[in-house]
Design a protein around this motif. Sequence first.
Motif, PDB file in Angstrom:
ATOM      1  N   GLY A 228       0.780  -1.234   0.000  1.00  0.00           N
ATOM      2  CA  GLY A 228       0.000   0.000   0.000  1.00  0.00           C
ATOM      3  C   GLY A 228       0.808   1.278   0.000  1.00  0.00           C
ATOM      4  N   THR A 229       2.133   1.170   0.162  1.00  0.00           N
ATOM      5  CA  THR A 229       2.974   2.369   0.116  1.00  0.00           C
ATOM      6  C   THR A 229       3.600   2.557  -1.268  1.00  0.00           C
ATOM      7  OG1 THR A 229       4.870   1.089   0.932  1.00  0.00           O
ATOM      8  CG2 THR A 229       3.513   2.221   2.574  1.00  0.00           C
ATOM      9  N   GLN A 230       3.243   1.695  -2.212  1.00  0.00           N
ATOM     10  CA  GLN A 230       3.826   1.770  -3.547  1.00  0.00           C
ATOM     11  C   GLN A 230       3.004   2.661  -4.468  1.00  0.00           C
ATOM     12  OE1 GLN A 230       4.850  -2.170  -4.971  1.00  0.00           O
ATOM     13  NE2 GLN A 230       5.796  -2.745  -3.025  1.00  0.00           N
ATOM     14  N   ASP A 231       3.417   2.743  -5.736  1.00  0.00           N
ATOM     15  CA  ASP A 231       2.927   3.775  -6.659  1.00  0.00           C
ATOM     16  C   ASP A 231       1.416   3.815  -6.822  1.00  0.00           C
ATOM     17  OD1 ASP A 231       5.458   4.663  -7.045  1.00  0.00           O
ATOM     18  OD2 ASP A 231       5.755   3.702  -8.993  1.00  0.00           O
ATOM     19  N   ILE A 232       0.764   2.644  -6.949  1.00  0.00           N
ATOM     20  CA  ILE A 232      -0.671   2.627  -7.251  1.00  0.00           C
ATOM     21  C   ILE A 232      -1.469   3.375  -6.191  1.00  0.00           C
ATOM     22  CG2 ILE A 232      -2.693   1.120  -7.362  1.00  0.00           C
ATOM     23  CD1 ILE A 232      -0.882  -0.919  -8.809  1.00  0.00           C
ATOM     24  N   GLU A 410       0.417  14.883   4.296  1.00  0.00           N
ATOM     25  CA  GLU A 410       1.554  14.018   4.651  1.00  0.00           C
ATOM     26  C   GLU A 410       1.330  13.373   6.012  1.00  0.00           C
ATOM     27  OE1 GLU A 410       6.443  14.207   5.147  1.00  0.00           O
ATOM     28  OE2 GLU A 410       5.339  15.960   4.415  1.00  0.00           O
ATOM     29  N   GLN A 411       0.843  14.168   6.960  1.00  0.00           N
ATOM     30  CA  GLN A 411       0.567  13.618   8.283  1.00  0.00           C
ATOM     31  C   GLN A 411      -0.541  12.571   8.214  1.00  0.00           C
ATOM     32  OE1 GLN A 411       2.238  14.329  11.307  1.00  0.00           O
ATOM     33  NE2 GLN A 411       1.095  12.472  11.846  1.00  0.00           N
ATOM     34  N   ALA A 412      -1.552  12.832   7.409  1.00  0.00           N
ATOM     35  CA  ALA A 412      -2.652  11.881   7.256  1.00  0.00           C
ATOM     36  C   ALA A 412      -2.153  10.569   6.654  1.00  0.00           C
ATOM     37  CB  ALA A 412      -3.746  12.486   6.386  1.00  0.00           C
ATOM     38  N   TRP A 413      -1.272  10.667   5.671  1.00  0.00           N
ATOM     39  CA  TRP A 413      -0.691   9.456   5.058  1.00  0.00           C
ATOM     40  C   TRP A 413       0.074   8.644   6.098  1.00  0.00           C
ATOM     41  CZ3 TRP A 413      -0.601   6.720   0.537  1.00  0.00           C
ATOM     42  CH2 TRP A 413       0.454   5.810   0.362  1.00  0.00           C
ATOM     43  N   ASN A 414       0.915   9.322   6.866  1.00  0.00           N
ATOM     44  CA  ASN A 414       1.712   8.630   7.890  1.00  0.00           C
ATOM     45  C   ASN A 414       0.825   7.993   8.955  1.00  0.00           C
ATOM     46  OD1 ASN A 414       4.112   9.346   6.619  1.00  0.00           O
ATOM     47  ND2 ASN A 414       4.367  11.221   7.828  1.00  0.00           N
ATOM     48  N   ASP A 415      -0.224   8.703   9.338  1.00  0.00           N
ATOM     49  CA  ASP A 415      -1.140   8.158  10.345  1.00  0.00           C
ATOM     50  C   ASP A 415      -1.892   6.943   9.798  1.00  0.00           C
ATOM     51  OD1 ASP A 415      -0.319  10.090  12.092  1.00  0.00           O
ATOM     52  OD2 ASP A 415      -2.113  11.348  11.885  1.00  0.00           O
ATOM     53  N   ALA A 416      -2.208   6.979   8.511  1.00  0.00           N
ATOM     54  CA  ALA A 416      -2.857   5.823   7.893  1.00  0.00           C
ATOM     55  C   ALA A 416      -1.938   4.607   7.929  1.00  0.00           C
ATOM     56  CB  ALA A 416      -3.251   6.148   6.452  1.00  0.00           C
ATOM     57  N   GLN A 417      -0.652   4.809   7.626  1.00  0.00           N
ATOM     58  CA  GLN A 417       0.299   3.695   7.644  1.00  0.00           C
ATOM     59  C   GLN A 417       0.475   3.126   9.049  1.00  0.00           C
ATOM     60  OE1 GLN A 417       1.038   2.575   4.721  1.00  0.00           O
ATOM     61  NE2 GLN A 417       0.082   4.405   3.841  1.00  0.00           N
ATOM     62  N   THR A 418       0.488   4.011  10.038  1.00  0.00           N
ATOM     63  CA  THR A 418       0.608   3.554  11.429  1.00  0.00           C
ATOM     64  C   THR A 418      -0.576   2.670  11.813  1.00  0.00           C
ATOM     65  OG1 THR A 418       1.852   5.532  12.066  1.00  0.00           O
ATOM     66  CG2 THR A 418       0.779   4.300  13.831  1.00  0.00           C
ATOM     67  N   GLU A 419      -1.776   3.114  11.456  1.00  0.00           N
ATOM     68  CA  GLU A 419      -2.972   2.341  11.786  1.00  0.00           C
ATOM     69  C   GLU A 419      -3.005   1.026  11.020  1.00  0.00           C
ATOM     70  OE1 GLU A 419      -6.682   1.094  13.243  1.00  0.00           O
ATOM     71  OE2 GLU A 419      -5.116   2.448  14.003  1.00  0.00           O
ATOM     72  N   ILE A 420      -2.582   1.053   9.770  1.00  0.00           N
ATOM     73  CA  ILE A 420      -2.566  -0.176   8.964  1.00  0.00           C
ATOM     74  C   ILE A 420      -1.612  -1.203   9.564  1.00  0.00           C
ATOM     75  CG2 ILE A 420      -1.833  -1.120   6.728  1.00  0.00           C
ATOM     76  CD1 ILE A 420      -2.968   1.545   5.511  1.00  0.00           C
ATOM     77  N   ARG A 422      -0.664  -1.390  12.634  1.00  0.00           N
ATOM     78  CA  ARG A 422      -1.249  -1.865  13.897  1.00  0.00           C
ATOM     79  C   ARG A 422      -2.270  -2.952  13.643  1.00  0.00           C
ATOM     80  NH1 ARG A 422      -5.413  -1.339  17.365  1.00  0.00           N
ATOM     81  NH2 ARG A 422      -6.677  -0.157  15.891  1.00  0.00           N
ATOM     82  N   GLN A 423      -3.091  -2.761  12.622  1.00  0.00           N
ATOM     83  CA  GLN A 423      -4.121  -3.755  12.298  1.00  0.00           C
ATOM     84  C   GLN A 423      -3.514  -5.050  11.753  1.00  0.00           C
ATOM     85  OE1 GLN A 423      -7.331  -3.692  12.813  1.00  0.00           O
ATOM     86  NE2 GLN A 423      -7.796  -1.547  13.251  1.00  0.00           N
ATOM     87  N   LEU A 424      -2.477  -4.927  10.926  1.00  0.00           N
ATOM     88  CA  LEU A 424      -1.885  -6.120  10.318  1.00  0.00           C
ATOM     89  C   LEU A 424      -1.102  -6.949  11.330  1.00  0.00           C
ATOM     90  CD1 LEU A 424      -0.589  -4.717   6.885  1.00  0.00           C
ATOM     91  CD2 LEU A 424      -2.696  -5.952   7.378  1.00  0.00           C
ATOM     92  N   LEU A 425      -0.652  -6.329  12.415  1.00  0.00           N
ATOM     93  CA  LEU A 425       0.134  -7.029  13.423  1.00  0.00           C
ATOM     94  C   LEU A 425      -0.723  -7.627  14.528  1.00  0.00           C
ATOM     95  CD1 LEU A 425       3.153  -4.563  13.761  1.00  0.00           C
ATOM     96  CD2 LEU A 425       3.165  -6.824  12.691  1.00  0.00           C
ATOM     97  N   ARG A 426      -2.038  -7.421  14.457  1.00  0.00           N
ATOM     98  CA  ARG A 426      -2.931  -7.946  15.506  1.00  0.00           C
ATOM     99  C   ARG A 426      -2.964  -9.471  15.473  1.00  0.00           C
ATOM    100  NH1 ARG A 426      -8.529  -4.750  15.449  1.00  0.00           N
ATOM    101  NH2 ARG A 426      -8.931  -6.239  17.104  1.00  0.00           N
TER     102      ARG A 426
END
Length: 426
Positions: A228-232, A410-420, A422-426
């Motif tokens: 999800g951090t790639q070009d698409i 930019e902050q919103a993008w970073n916060d989205a990655q943090t939440e993602i 967190r969810q993937l590591l549950r």
Amino acid sequence: MNHTTDRTPRKVATSIISIICLLSLFAVMLSACAGPGSSPKIELTLWYWNRSIDDALIQQVGKVFPNIDLRAEKITDYDSKVRTSMAGHHGVPDLLGINSNIATYFPDEDQFVDLRTLGADSIKSQYLDWKWNLGVAPGGKLIALPMDTGPTALFYREDLFAKAGLPTDPQEVTNQFKTWDDYIQAGTKMKQATNGKVFMFDNINNVFSQAVGQHALQYFDHSDKYIGTQDIVKQAWSLANKVHQAGISANIDNWTTEWNAGISNGTIASFVGAVWMKQILQDAAPNTKGKWRIARNPGGDGNSGGSFLAVTKASAHPKEAFEVIKWLENPANQLTAYKSLQLFPSTLSTLDQPGMSSKEDFYGGQDTNQIFSVAAKDIPRFYFNEYSDIVGGAYSDQLSLIAQQNKNSEQAWNDAQTEIQRQLLR
């Protein structure tokens, strides 16, 4: 000597023998009346939700399959009841409808019959390839048969486009709006022509999700690695933010009374949506009849929504259950379901049937299915897994904060990655 007592046992025995003979004769007569090969009906249970399957087709199952008694139950709070039943391995039906979130059922693929073992490969060519593939679990099992689909297209107000000096004919709009950047430029023109009173886009969440949905690999690759951090995804994020920064989004969420009002009063000039949005649009803004048109998507074709039918391992009669779902979702019945419930077909031949074509007054006499049928055949074979909806939700939450609170992108993008993460590591 009293001879009566001596004869009583013999009379009783004779009576019993007579009764047994009569019962045997009666059984033979019943057997003869039932006919050769007769057996009790097979009972099958089906769970589905309102408007997911044509009720009239369900009622015909007993006529098509005289040996089957199909007991169909329309469930509310659908996913919750299904998951509770499956978790407890109790009360699970033979046949189970599954919505577009089918990937979230992949962790329980062992509770579904692999339809390939029942001969599903013999009908695979009847269906859209990308749709069929969505029912294949990571382990390779085909856990469900395709029902309807949700090809997407560009819905737009012909009168508002004319006011802004934009093309109004669907083919001309398709030709001019090849890319999302073309669409955004047209949005700026709309803003200028209407003094900012009409917005080209309903919300930036829709821009993002529709742009992502046009690609084969979205949030995960086939090994389930997060990409999800790639070009698409980055490009889709950038498009959504361009729309926000240009001030050409109404910032009105779908499925709200505000959205209905914006569509009805001309605040929203266009949006990208699935074929099932046709009816929603008509219900939301009946006063705009004749003003809407539909063109191909900018940026490519995509899909949103669509359902499946599965046979569960709880069924004692999987072969018969498969025959029922195969019949319910055959090309002829998919045409019937489209006419009755607007369930857009997943069978290739149905898309080209004359019954799929009609001029629609709400859309200015346009035969809009010409757009959606072509789009359905052009959708890439995209990949979803059980976490895709969770990831999409994290991006959506942050985009809403950008739209409503002007949060830094930019902050919103970073916060989205943090939440993602967190969810993937549950």
